[in-house]
Design a protein around this motif. Sequence first.
Motif, short mmCIF file in Angstrom:
data_model
loop_
_atom_site.label_atom_id
_atom_site.label_comp_id
_atom_site.label_asym_id
_atom_site.label_seq_id
_atom_site.Cartn_x
_atom_site.Cartn_y
_atom_site.Cartn_z
N THR A 154 0.85 -1.19 0.00
CA THR A 154 0.00 0.00 0.00
C THR A 154 0.88 1.24 0.00
O THR A 154 1.75 1.38 0.88
CB THR A 154 -0.89 0.04 1.25
N PRO A 155 0.70 2.16 -0.96
CA PRO A 155 1.48 3.40 -0.95
C PRO A 155 0.92 4.39 0.06
O PRO A 155 -0.30 4.55 0.19
CB PRO A 155 1.31 3.91 -2.39
N LEU A 156 1.81 5.07 0.77
CA LEU A 156 1.42 6.05 1.78
C LEU A 156 2.41 7.21 1.79
O LEU A 156 3.59 7.03 1.47
CB LEU A 156 1.38 5.41 3.17
N PRO A 157 1.97 8.40 2.18
CA PRO A 157 2.92 9.51 2.34
C PRO A 157 3.79 9.30 3.56
O PRO A 157 3.45 8.52 4.47
CB PRO A 157 2.00 10.73 2.50
N LEU A 158 4.91 10.00 3.61
CA LEU A 158 5.78 9.94 4.77
C LEU A 158 5.05 10.53 5.97
O LEU A 158 4.66 11.70 5.96
CB LEU A 158 7.07 10.72 4.50
N GLY A 159 4.85 9.70 7.00
CA GLY A 159 4.10 10.15 8.17
C GLY A 159 3.80 9.01 9.10
O GLY A 159 4.30 7.88 8.94
N ALA A 160 2.95 9.26 10.08
CA ALA A 160 2.66 8.27 11.12
C ALA A 160 2.02 7.02 10.55
O ALA A 160 2.36 5.90 10.96
CB ALA A 160 1.76 8.90 12.18
N LEU A 162 2.38 5.63 7.72
CA LEU A 162 3.37 4.81 7.02
C LEU A 162 4.16 3.95 7.98
O LEU A 162 4.47 2.79 7.68
CB LEU A 162 4.32 5.72 6.22
N LEU A 163 4.48 4.47 9.16
CA LEU A 163 5.50 3.85 10.01
C LEU A 163 4.99 3.30 11.34
O LEU A 163 5.73 2.60 12.02
CB LEU A 163 6.61 4.87 10.28
N ARG A 164 3.76 3.56 11.69
CA ARG A 164 3.26 3.14 12.99
C ARG A 164 3.38 1.63 13.14
O ARG A 164 2.85 0.86 12.35
CB ARG A 164 1.81 3.58 13.17
N GLY A 165 4.12 1.19 14.18
CA GLY A 165 4.27 -0.23 14.47
C GLY A 165 5.23 -0.97 13.57
O GLY A 165 5.38 -2.20 13.70
N ALA A 166 5.92 -0.29 12.66
CA ALA A 166 6.85 -0.99 11.75
C ALA A 166 8.03 -1.56 12.52
O ALA A 166 8.58 -0.92 13.42
CB ALA A 166 7.35 -0.02 10.68
N ARG A 167 8.44 -2.77 12.15
CA ARG A 167 9.59 -3.41 12.80
C ARG A 167 10.79 -3.54 11.86
O ARG A 167 11.90 -3.78 12.33
CB ARG A 167 9.18 -4.79 13.33
#
Length: 432
Positions: A154-160, A162-167
């Motif tokens: 899924t494409p997303l802008p740089l922001g929360a 995009l990255l929330r919970g990423a490991r």
Amino acid sequence: MPSPTSDERLPSSPAPSDGPAGPGRAAQSSAQPDAAALRDQAALDRLLARLERFSPDDDPAHPRGGTADPTLVAVDATDRLLLDEAAGALAASGPGEVVVIDDRFGALTLGAAVAHGLTGIRVHQDALTSETALDRNAQEASRGAFPGLDARFTPLPLGADLLRGARVVVLQLPRSLAALRDVAEHVARFAAPDVVVLAGGRLKHMTPAMNDVLAESFTDVRASLARQKSRVLVARGPRPGVGLTYPVTEHLGELDLDVVAYGAAFAGASLDIGTRYLLGFLDRVSPGATDAVDLGCGTGILAVSFARSHPDAVVVATDQSEAAVRSARATAEADGVGERVRVVRDDVGSSLADRSADVVLCNPPFHQGAALSTGVAHRMFAAAGRVLRPGGELWTVYNSHLRYRPALERAVGPTTQAGRGPKFTVTRSVAR
């Protein structure tokens, strides 16, 4: 600063972790790969062999379509090294735990999905051309040996979001330290506490300052050994309380203008010298121009300046960079012309209608990524020739040694030199 060629500032890879965020496969090196691993590698090899890079002179983002260019490489040594170094971490990741940033043609996103069966990969690409290439390669693969591959990211802008919970975060290193800082701060602020970041690049484009930038947001920054002139920086341990530097706002006193810039925006919150030179000719643009285009707008300085000097004009500012679009929109708002400056993310004005503009302003780049290239400039000239109404004006600034005038004559119409300084030339082309 010279590129690092040793591990003096970029230490060798850390010992492999037995935990889920281990960056490589070294812990398994003493064992023979099982049949499933061999099948996964074979599938990955088949996928990477299928990926295509699209010619910048016939790009799929253009409404007239695009064709693959077999002479251009869609997968390079950095892509392959990143996939190898990240293999252990990717294999231990679950749905939605992997983020890929600035994947150029899909090798990282699609490779991770195929080699490790990953789903829910979140992707951010600043360049629209890269976003389009990933989509097209995913669709082609889904129609062939990898059905459903186009639904696994899924494409997303740089922001929360995009990255929330990423490991696990895998990215191609940007050339700009500001762009790298913007990404690193977002990861440290929003990703999981045990996130591992793997950032790859070509040795000739890497500097020790990249380590320092990552160390601002992470407690542990190390590097892989070099392979085929590429290297991967590995960062762990997000520092608590990391803030976001961008956007930054600077007041340009010489223009009495506030410029707003996100990390990946060209020239940041400063005035680049080519734009400065072209600004000196805005008072010579046709005073009756009401529909203007800033082609490749960057942070929007040209668009905003034109709107302020032509109060009856509406300006469309276009750029393929998401950071540039966000910056230009914020700059227009900061300077009170947001209602008359419409900012569009597209590739070389591809969304603009034929014969829809009275004037086009253009400060074309002469780099494509790290490579010197005039291809983008020629595409911009062609776009201007298509968008301008007969008699409309293209005002262009460029490094004088590039001698673009014959190309402007062919693409737009009669071209005259409006000014020439020690470094730059400004021309006026009249559309046929």
